[in-house]
Design an enzyme around this catalytic site. Structure first.
Site, PDB file in Angstrom:
ATOM      1  N   SER A  21     -12.986  -6.220   5.991  1.00 21.30           N
ATOM      2  CA  SER A  21     -14.110  -6.847   5.261  1.00 21.30           C
ATOM      3  C   SER A  21     -14.188  -8.072   5.016  1.00 21.30           C
ATOM      4  O   SER A  21     -12.822  -8.623   4.403  1.00 21.30           O
ATOM      5  CB  SER A  21     -14.141  -5.781   3.984  1.00 21.30           C
ATOM      6  OG  SER A  21     -13.210  -6.043   3.222  1.00 21.30           O
ATOM      7  N   ARG A  60      -1.185   2.762  12.741  1.00 20.74           N
ATOM      8  CA  ARG A  60      -1.705   1.338  12.461  1.00 20.74           C
ATOM      9  C   ARG A  60      -1.743   1.300  10.753  1.00 20.74           C
ATOM     10  O   ARG A  60      -2.242   0.423  10.525  1.00 20.74           O
ATOM     11  CB  ARG A  60      -2.959   1.065  12.901  1.00 20.74           C
ATOM     12  CG  ARG A  60      -4.103   2.144  12.333  1.00 20.74           C
ATOM     13  CD  ARG A  60      -5.613   1.541  12.886  1.00 20.74           C
ATOM     14  NE  ARG A  60      -6.596   2.231  12.422  1.00 20.74           N
ATOM     15  CZ  ARG A  60      -7.720   1.834  12.615  1.00 20.74           C
ATOM     16  NH1 ARG A  60      -8.167   0.904  13.369  1.00 20.74           N
ATOM     17  NH2 ARG A  60      -8.885   2.523  12.037  1.00 20.74           N
ATOM     18  N   HIS A  61      -0.668   2.096  10.389  1.00 21.85           N
ATOM     19  CA  HIS A  61      -0.591   1.721   8.781  1.00 21.85           C
ATOM     20  C   HIS A  61       0.735   1.334   8.274  1.00 21.85           C
ATOM     21  O   HIS A  61       1.680   1.996   8.965  1.00 21.85           O
ATOM     22  CB  HIS A  61      -0.901   2.912   8.006  1.00 21.85           C
ATOM     23  CG  HIS A  61      -2.384   3.281   7.866  1.00 21.85           C
ATOM     24  ND1 HIS A  61      -3.054   3.977   9.256  1.00 21.85           N
ATOM     25  CD2 HIS A  61      -3.467   3.257   7.055  1.00 21.85           C
ATOM     26  CE1 HIS A  61      -4.655   4.176   8.631  1.00 21.85           C
ATOM     27  NE2 HIS A  61      -4.627   3.567   7.680  1.00 21.85           N
ATOM     28  N   ARG A 121       0.827  -0.956  -0.011  1.00 21.54           N
ATOM     29  CA  ARG A 121       0.137   0.065   0.027  1.00 21.54           C
ATOM     30  C   ARG A 121       0.925   1.385   0.132  1.00 21.54           C
ATOM     31  O   ARG A 121       1.673   1.625   1.058  1.00 21.54           O
ATOM     32  CB  ARG A 121      -0.757   0.105   1.359  1.00 21.54           C
ATOM     33  CG  ARG A 121      -1.726  -1.214   1.552  1.00 21.54           C
ATOM     34  CD  ARG A 121      -2.964  -1.036   0.609  1.00 21.54           C
ATOM     35  NE  ARG A 121      -3.608  -2.403   0.490  1.00 21.54           N
ATOM     36  CZ  ARG A 121      -4.594  -2.790   1.428  1.00 21.54           C
ATOM     37  NH1 ARG A 121      -4.915  -2.401   2.445  1.00 21.54           N
ATOM     38  NH2 ARG A 121      -4.999  -4.074   1.250  1.00 21.54           N
ATOM     39  N   GLU A 175       0.025   4.332   0.517  1.00 21.00           N
ATOM     40  CA  GLU A 175      -0.737   5.323   1.075  1.00 21.00           C
ATOM     41  C   GLU A 175       0.191   6.287   1.847  1.00 21.00           C
ATOM     42  O   GLU A 175       1.154   5.856   2.532  1.00 21.00           O
ATOM     43  CB  GLU A 175      -1.692   4.992   2.242  1.00 21.00           C
ATOM     44  CG  GLU A 175      -3.119   4.206   1.183  1.00 21.00           C
ATOM     45  CD  GLU A 175      -3.643   3.440   2.222  1.00 21.00           C
ATOM     46  OE1 GLU A 175      -4.579   4.319   2.898  1.00 21.00           O
ATOM     47  OE2 GLU A 175      -3.438   2.476   2.735  1.00 21.00           O
ATOM     48  N   ARG A 190      -1.286  -6.866  12.757  1.00 24.25           N
ATOM     49  CA  ARG A 190      -2.460  -6.196  13.286  1.00 24.25           C
ATOM     50  C   ARG A 190      -2.942  -6.957  14.027  1.00 24.25           C
ATOM     51  O   ARG A 190      -3.443  -6.749  15.235  1.00 24.25           O
ATOM     52  CB  ARG A 190      -3.512  -5.751  12.272  1.00 24.25           C
ATOM     53  CG  ARG A 190      -4.740  -4.687  13.018  1.00 24.25           C
ATOM     54  CD  ARG A 190      -5.173  -3.746  12.127  1.00 24.25           C
ATOM     55  NE  ARG A 190      -4.571  -2.729  11.544  1.00 24.25           N
ATOM     56  CZ  ARG A 190      -4.988  -1.324  11.510  1.00 24.25           C
ATOM     57  NH1 ARG A 190      -6.300  -1.254  11.589  1.00 24.25           N
ATOM     58  NH2 ARG A 190      -4.267  -0.411  11.209  1.00 24.25           N
ATOM     59  N   GLU A 239      -8.719   2.318   6.624  1.00 26.93           N
ATOM     60  CA  GLU A 239      -8.823   0.897   6.219  1.00 26.93           C
ATOM     61  C   GLU A 239     -10.062   0.405   7.031  1.00 26.93           C
ATOM     62  O   GLU A 239     -10.286   0.893   8.162  1.00 26.93           O
ATOM     63  CB  GLU A 239      -7.702  -0.074   6.735  1.00 26.93           C
ATOM     64  CG  GLU A 239      -6.643   0.053   5.969  1.00 26.93           C
ATOM     65  CD  GLU A 239      -5.614   1.455   6.312  1.00 26.93           C
ATOM     66  OE1 GLU A 239      -6.142   1.886   7.300  1.00 26.93           O
ATOM     67  OE2 GLU A 239      -4.805   1.732   5.778  1.00 26.93           O
TER      68      GLU A 239
END
Lengths: 578, 578
Positions: free
Chosen positions: A504, A333-334, A325, A327, A552, A501
């Protein structure tokens, strides 16, 4: 030796010697010379090796010293060195296995010099550490084995050096506070296998809890605090702390149970490509690269390929692999690269079949950690105190509507067809904990509009969808990041995350015409996802799946405050090393 | 819904309505409209869903038909459809589990229409396939259950469609040749869960062995041969063949045993980053990309990070993960992305400790495949015939010098300090098979000059090194590719392959000064590998390791002729899709 490292002068000599030398002959000559060079290099290496060895003098000199490289290259051949002779025929005992039952026995251990402490001229303590265990060793002058010089040698050892100790186990009357093992080793022989340079951070500082620092501070003592960046810059030292040794053994166990559970449920492990064709539509969260002249990107999830595998009759699949990612997130938490645990499976009747797997899988993982990783969890909790995760043998499931109602009853009004924000997620977590006594639960039947386009709508109300999120400690397990509008990265890729995020899991739409229609309704150019849609044209079983971020799971189970603590060599927008 | 997919006109309306509307109010208004849009979208989706359902007429119409989407969305709520009612309260039986013990019992199975065959107007055969199993089902007109229309429906089913069949198991007197299961299912109900479009390749063609094609050819019949590229272009269909179902279940098992064995030997699983800082020194075999403004590349092996983990006191580590090679290799055994199985471990005395692990690990894997994957191996062998791998319970180890002597005795002269070329590797494999009766062996003590700079030289002769290669079926297991001169990719990376891959396992140099010296001797700029060298400064245990390519292990064990057959979605210089 490849041509790149041949000394250029060889070539020159050949060129200038004679025009009559053919190219082939010149090449042969060069090869011969290169071979000679190679031999010289290797000989130089050998002499360098012996130069590194250190010899000590003295009557009992055989009982200590630095192990010369040549001995570390092999101990099996005729023993020529004092270390080789000393360890010959012996087995190493793990420091963690040292206990009273070994009293009066001679053992051989290998570990790091955790600390040394001299007492006068004739005595030295050295605490030896191996992974999560430490033992106090004692060198005291004895006429038949330990010389004054040897005690001086022991005292001179730098912290973090690696030593082999041969000694006799004794059990002192008093508790040993500075070590995990409640025995002492009376040193008879000690050899230094590897000398450590002075470390930029000390294990003692890196192992200190916040509570210890605060307590000392109240007593007027300022103890050093090693910040996260310094730790990561010196990761090879930082990961030696007991807490880190614990964290990454816990992480290994999570991966292990994840796979063992799924294999026992007839899942097949797959490996999908991380290099994906695709160009610029993917938004800012994609790493792009040139692939042999084609534009490509790094997979943000194995979504496309795991669904293809289901259409290819694998029935039930899982994958553990890196997820990328790009981002610009600088939160706790990323990460730009993390380990995805991904699952996809055929559904016979209902998407609850997927939730059944999630439920059993995580309860099995949590149970296993509590049973198998007791020592590791203690090591983590000692530096970073946390309460054990509260969860039930059968995981609580609430519908999104029930969650909204619980929030409403508590005076929190939210859009019943919108997404939960972090604040309402936390609030709901608190309410669930109060009412049901669990910190782990599943929220399902999410509003269709907040899920990616490929999510199956509910049969009875298409404002909702056959989807779910999994919550742990009021937070959400990092999973597939998917944004609401379903960004796509190109012909062979799939919707990806932009922004916050969410967890899902869901039943997917397996009917190509309906999938195209939903994509269009969500503003996606169907042409850009034709590979994805075409996968379903040749018969596709109803199916669903989910994904979880390994780092995580470990972070939330251990109640840690930063995802960088559970990534061995983390990558974020500012960090790509070490 | 993210802002990107909001209809632009909403924004315009707000802008033009009044200057007095604050930005906040405008935003709120836009959000409201967006919500409305969302609702409309969802409703459209719902109507699309019901439009896909197909209704049939007729007196016994409840016993067959296409399952409408709405029923596939959920069967748990009050049953409204004929399929929902039919499957309610039933469990599916796997096709592979159908046998004579179920005689006269009613079963529910789900699978693909493998083939259909009409016999007159009142009878139709349909072979149903689930993964590696097939069963013959029979629809024959019966007044109380099967109508003429139903038989017509069954006959009309396209191959590869997915069906649910309810029927009674019968055991015919004669052998059933067209199916794996030796029972028949007398159809009572049949529903189509997913209709398949006409497939570009058929499973029958894709499953055919070379021998069948040749046999037919001799009889004057030209059967279609599906070439490798066509297969890969239609991978979602191709992987449904029995051989492919077998190959990837075998692959899953190799990964499983690899990890289980190592975990049982106290190894810890790690996950190292695939995004590595580094720029242009790395040669052509590196994929480069921009990482937030920094130049970066994809890891060609976890070498640096697995060694760092050893220096960080993990003791013994392994990793399974993608490995990236940008080489322009168009051979049968090169991929641009494959799954690396990597191991690194502390050495106490001798590099044979690493070979001991290799030995036990692979024998365990081979034994397990032969025991657990019998059905899968048969499925592969049916299409791609091969002899079982010949290996010994204790793996043969030869020194490089012994290998050279064996070749010499057979009349093959090679440079005793050079590398083996493919031809001499094959020849040696033949000689070993003849003399020792094994196709799996370890060759160790390679010449130092043909190994990467970080390889530990031998203690007694520094022209040789503490390293080894592992051979299987006269080929070499794809492992770390390392070229002789030790190419490097930058500050945080390590020597990489250019050219022919070799197997390599070895003891590594753990002394920073010696490592720098060896790097220099091999023509490497020490500055570019300072991160690597610095990892060893703070105490480093003697250690070694190895790596294996998962795809290559499966390919060689099954005697397949192309690495693309054992990669689910292969990547080569010409292929980055699907």
């Amino acid at each position: 030796m490849s041509t790149e490292s041949e000394p250029p002068k060889v070539q020159e000599e050949v060129d200038s010697s004679s025009q009559s030398i053919s190219k082939k002959a010149a090449k042969k000559e060069a090869a011969k010379k290169a071979k000679e060079e190679r031999r010289k290099e290797a000989e130089a290496a050998a002499s360098a090796a012996s130069a590194l060895s250190i010899e000590e003098e003295g009557p009992l000199a055989n009982n200590y010293g630095d192990v010369p490289l040549q001995e570390l290259q092999s101990v099996n051949d005729p023993q020529t060195g004092k270390w080789s002779e000393a360890v010959s025929g012996r087995e190493w005992t793990e420091v963690g296995a040292l206990n009273g039952s070994l009293k009066d026995q001679e053992v051989l251990i290998r570990g790091r010099v955790h600390t040394t402490r001299p007492v006068g001229n004739k005595l030295a303590f050295v605490v030896v550490r191996e992974r999560v265990s430490t033992v106090q060793c004692l060198a005291t002058v004895k006429p038949d084995s330990v010389s004054k010089e040897m005690v001086r040698f022991v005292r001179s050892l730098s912290n973090e050096s690696i030593v082999d100790v041969i000694g006799v186990v004794s059990v002192p009357d008093v508790e040993i506070k500075g070590a995990t093992q409640q025995v002492e080793v009376q040193i008879k022989k000690l050899y230094c296998v590897s000398r450590a340079a002075k470390t930029p951070i000390t294990i003692e500082d890196a192992s200190r809890s916040e509570a210890e620092i605060e307590k000392a501070s109240k007593e007027g003592v300022q103890l050093p605090r090693v910040n996260q960046d310094t730790r990561l810059n010196n990761r090879v030292i930082d990961i030696r702390t007991l807490a880190n040794q614990g964290i990454f053994r816990i992480q290994s166990q999570v991966g292990n149970i994840f796979r063992q559970f799924l294999l026992s449920e007839n899942f097949v492990e797959i490996h999908t490509p991380k290099l994906i064709a695709g160009s610029s539509e993917g938004g800012s969260a994609v790493f792009r690269l040139d692939y042999k002249g084609q534009s490509a990107c790094l997979a943000q999830s194995p979504q496309l390929h795991k669904q293809m595998s289901i259409c290819g009759d694998f029935g039930r699949v899982f994958e553990t692999g890196p997820v990328f990612r790009a981002e610009d997130s600088y939160t706790h938490r990323h990460l730009c690269e993390f380990t995805g645990l991904d699952v996809e499976m055929e559904i016979k009747k209902h998407y609850s079949e997927v939730m059944d797997i999630v439920d059993c899988l995580f309860v099995t993982i949590f149970d296993s950690l509590n049973n198998v990783c007791k020592k590791e969890l203690e090591a983590v909790a000692k530096q970073y105190p946390f309460e054990p995760l509260k969860y039930k043998p059968k995981t609580l499931r609430l519908t999104f509507e029930e969650g909204v109602q619980m929030l409403k009853d508590a005076g929190v009004e939210i859009d019943p067809l919108g997404d939960l924000n972090t604040e309402s997620e936390r609030k709901l977590g608190q309410l669930v904990l109060e009412k049901y006594g669990t910190e782990f639960y599943i929220l399902h039947r999410y509003p269709l509009a907040v899920r990616p386009f490929y999510t199956m709508p509910c049969h009875d109300n298409s404002l909702y969808s056959n989807s779910f999120d999994v919550f742990i400690r009021e937070d959400v397990i990092y999973l597939r990041g998917v944004n609401k509008s379903g960004y796509v990265t190109g012909m062979n890729s799939l919707p990806i995350v932009e922004g916050e995020e969410i967890i899902s899991g869901a039943q997917r739409i397996h009917i190509p015409e309906f999938l195209a229609e939903r994509a269009q309704a969500c503003g996606i150019d169907v042409k850009t996802i034709s590979t994805y849609i075409d996968s379903f044209r040749y018969g596709a079983p109803p199916h669903g799946g989910f994904g979880v971020g390994l780092e995580r799971v470990v972070m939330l189970f251990c109640g840690l405050n930063n995802i960088r603590k559970t990534s061995l060599y983390p990558r974020d927008p500012l960090r790509i090393a070490p």
